[in-house]
Design a protein around this motif. Structure first.
Motif: not given
Length: 169
Positions: A95-118
């Motif tokens: 749909a948008a050939p010039d799109v660029e991606f920013l993949h936010l990645t990191g430690d699973r435990a940190l992401i799990e904690r942030r998800t649980a706190e949301r």
């Protein structure tokens, strides 16, 4: 990033796509859109009930996100969208050939904690396993960068701006 285009902030739930996306758009001086706003009521109800979306559920959503990104071509914009699988990103690029991606990645435990706190989000922490299982990181032929989500949202956004602005190799 010489030519304005759309940046899709991607990653699993809890990586800060919305928060970092808003800060990134602010830093780049372009509009921001939350990909969650493009989900159908049916998809939101499924996720709220703890049912992972399948590709049939995602297709209209990805098409809507792709239309938004296409509309920002030449003008720039930032949109958050999990875009977990290569096929999802391919659909957005169609749909948008010039799109660029920013993949936010990191430690699973940190992401799990942030998800649980949301609070107040329709995506329950219980669906995080399905998101990690579906995640296919950016491949070398995909326009985009990966940025670690440790630190404050502002620090993450600053790293993202620097990574997106680096000269092409």
């Amino acid at each position: 990033m010489d030519t304005p285009h759309a940046v899709v902030v991607m990653g699993v739930s809890g990586t800060g796509k919305t928060t970092v996306g808003v800060l990134l758009a602010e830093a780049l001086g372009v509009p921001y859109a939350d990909g969650d706003d493009f989900h159908s009521a049916h998809a939101i109800a499924r996720m709220s009930a703890g049912v992972p979306l399948d590709d049939a559920d995602r297709e209209p959503w990805l098409d809507a996100v792709g239309r938004w990104a296409h509309g920002r071509s030449g003008r720039g914009g930032v949109i958050s969208c999990s875009a977990l699988r290569r096929a999802h990103r391919d659909r957005l690029r169609a749909a948008a050939p010039d799109v660029e991606f920013l993949h936010l990645t990191g430690d699973r435990a940190l992401i799990e904690r942030r998800t649980a706190e949301r609070e107040g989000h329709f995506m329950p922490a219980a669906l995080l396993d399905s998101q990690f299982a579906a995640l296919e990181p950016l491949e070398g032929d995909e326009a985009g960068v990966a940025v670690d989500v440790s630190g404050s949202p502002r620090e993450i956004a600053e790293r993202a701006v620097a990574a997106l602005r680096r000269p092409e190799d």
